[in-house]
Design a protein around this motif. Structure first.
Motif, short mmCIF file in Angstrom:
data_model
loop_
_atom_site.label_atom_id
_atom_site.label_comp_id
_atom_site.label_asym_id
_atom_site.label_seq_id
_atom_site.Cartn_x
_atom_site.Cartn_y
_atom_site.Cartn_z
N MET A 90 40.92 34.97 45.39
CA MET A 90 40.09 34.46 44.30
C MET A 90 38.66 35.01 44.41
O MET A 90 38.04 35.36 43.40
N ASN A 91 38.14 35.09 45.63
CA ASN A 91 36.82 35.68 45.82
C ASN A 91 36.81 37.14 45.40
O ASN A 91 35.82 37.64 44.85
N LYS A 92 37.91 37.84 45.65
CA LYS A 92 38.00 39.24 45.25
C LYS A 92 38.02 39.36 43.73
O LYS A 92 37.38 40.23 43.15
N PHE A 93 38.76 38.46 43.06
CA PHE A 93 38.77 38.46 41.59
C PHE A 93 37.37 38.23 41.05
O PHE A 93 36.96 38.82 40.05
N ASP A 94 36.62 37.35 41.71
CA ASP A 94 35.27 37.01 41.26
C ASP A 94 34.32 38.20 41.40
O ASP A 94 33.52 38.47 40.50
N ASP A 95 34.43 38.91 42.50
CA ASP A 95 33.40 39.90 42.84
C ASP A 95 33.81 41.36 42.67
O ASP A 95 32.94 42.23 42.60
N ASP A 96 35.09 41.66 42.63
CA ASP A 96 35.47 43.05 42.89
C ASP A 96 36.60 43.54 41.98
O ASP A 96 37.63 44.01 42.46
N ILE A 97 36.43 43.40 40.67
CA ILE A 97 37.34 44.05 39.71
C ILE A 97 36.49 44.98 38.87
O ILE A 97 35.89 44.56 37.88
N PRO A 98 36.39 46.25 39.21
CA PRO A 98 35.39 47.13 38.61
C PRO A 98 35.66 47.56 37.18
O PRO A 98 34.75 48.00 36.49
N LYS A 99 36.89 47.43 36.69
CA LYS A 99 37.22 47.96 35.36
C LYS A 99 36.79 47.05 34.21
O LYS A 99 36.90 47.43 33.05
N ARG A 100 36.29 45.88 34.51
CA ARG A 100 35.95 44.94 33.44
C ARG A 100 34.70 45.37 32.67
O ARG A 100 33.81 46.01 33.22
N LYS A 101 34.65 44.97 31.40
CA LYS A 101 33.45 45.24 30.61
C LYS A 101 32.30 44.35 31.04
O LYS A 101 31.13 44.72 30.89
N PHE A 102 32.61 43.16 31.54
CA PHE A 102 31.59 42.28 32.12
C PHE A 102 32.27 41.37 33.13
O PHE A 102 33.49 41.23 33.15
N ASP A 103 31.46 40.77 33.98
CA ASP A 103 31.97 39.87 35.01
C ASP A 103 32.38 38.56 34.35
O ASP A 103 31.55 37.68 34.13
N ASN A 104 33.66 38.42 34.05
CA ASN A 104 34.15 37.30 33.24
C ASN A 104 34.89 36.24 34.04
O ASN A 104 35.45 35.30 33.47
N PHE A 105 34.90 36.36 35.38
CA PHE A 105 35.69 35.47 36.23
C PHE A 105 34.80 34.84 37.29
O PHE A 105 34.15 35.55 38.06
N GLN A 106 34.77 33.51 37.31
CA GLN A 106 33.99 32.78 38.30
C GLN A 106 34.93 31.91 39.13
O GLN A 106 35.68 31.10 38.58
N PHE A 107 34.91 32.08 40.45
CA PHE A 107 35.71 31.23 41.33
C PHE A 107 34.83 30.18 41.98
O PHE A 107 33.74 30.48 42.47
N VAL A 108 35.31 28.94 41.99
CA VAL A 108 34.59 27.84 42.62
C VAL A 108 35.56 27.10 43.54
O VAL A 108 36.62 26.65 43.11
N ASN A 109 35.17 26.99 44.80
CA ASN A 109 35.98 26.27 45.79
C ASN A 109 35.63 24.78 45.72
O ASN A 109 34.71 24.32 46.37
#
Length: 271
Positions: A216-235
């Motif tokens: 989940m942290n990787k989805f939040d910080d490290d998906i480079p192909k996106r047009k914008f950072d659209n995913f926020q993970f909260v524990n």
């Protein structure tokens, strides 16, 4: 703001965490020009929920229904439902379940349906009247044992359903996924997150239970192909167990990236 939240906000992400209060975030949202938003809730009914609260919650079963205790799913629905109420003009919220034996990892089910008047043999998805009705339906599903927990975990069908809602309504939506751990269909979920960055859709993933959370942290910080950072993970579990002001700090963390996400959506002319 306590030391715990300062530590939390130092984690790196494409959109930097910078707000320290709910009021500050709400004001920043209003300054983007956003007049209203629409919510979509996605609830994880995979089998792992039955014992993934053993280390960190009062019950092993994260969906435990108890008159004296609100389980993590109930808490998140209520806290975020209340938070976004002032931005929701009509109070209607879409709610879906996934990971049960009827959907497994390929589809979702709507919490509320109705007969299609144009085709009486077809059922259509219907929005719930506020988070209160979502909670009522959620409780009924579990108390009446209408859910058979299954799996595996895949966020892609829920994200794609949300994309279709945005395309149909042409309105900004926030998808709130509440789930207990890692996805089994990693690439499907990554592809769906990338696709979602083409639309006016923010995704907040709330992690409940014991995790693990590295994906989940990787989805939040490290998906480079996106047009914008659209995913926020909260524990959720970490905040509720370690924060000095649990509910308030959770809400701040959950909606932290919304103002900047809306700015990117406006800049990309996705609305």
């Amino acid at each position: 703001m306590g030391n715990f939240m300062r530590t939390l906000f130092r984690r790196s992400s494409h959109i930097k965490d910078k707000y320290i209060s709910v009021d500050e975030i709400k004001q920043a949202i209003k300054e983007t020009g956003l007049e209203s938003c629409n919510l979509i809730f996605g609830i994880d009914f995979t089998r792992s929920n039955l014992d993934n609260g053993r280390k960190t919650t009062n019950y092993a079963n994260l969906h435990q229904i108890d008159q004296f205790y609100r389980n993590p799913y109930q808490q998140v629905i209520e806290m975020l439902g209340l938070t976004f109420r002032e931005f929701d003009d009509d109070g209607l919220i879409s709610a879906y379940g996934f990971g049960d034996n009827s959907t497994t990892n390929v589809s979702v089910f709507s919490f509320k349906t109705a007969i299609n008047v144009m085709n009486p043999l077809e059922m259509i998805d219907v929005e719930c009247n506020g988070f209160e009705e979502i909670l009522s339906i959620y409780n009924d599903l579990l108390i009446q044992k209408k859910i058979i927990f299954a799996g595996p975990t895949n966020f892609a069908p829920l994200i794609k359903k949300s994309i279709n809602i945005v395309k149909q309504t042409k309105k900004y939506h926030i998808l709130i996924i509440i789930a207990d751990g890692q996805v089994n269909n990693k690439q499907d979920t990554i592809d769906a997150i990338v696709e979602a960055s083409n639309y006016a859709l923010s995704i907040i993933m709330i992690g409940v239970g014991d995790g693990p959370w590295h994906m989940m942290n990787k989805f939040d910080d490290d998906i480079p192909k996106r047009k914008f950072d659209n995913f926020q993970f909260v524990n959720f579990t970490e905040i509720m167990n370690k924060s000095e002001n649990t509910q308030y700090d959770f809400v701040v963390a959950a909606i932290q990236e919304i103002p900047d996400q809306v700015k990117f959506i406006n800049k990309l002319k996705l609305l």
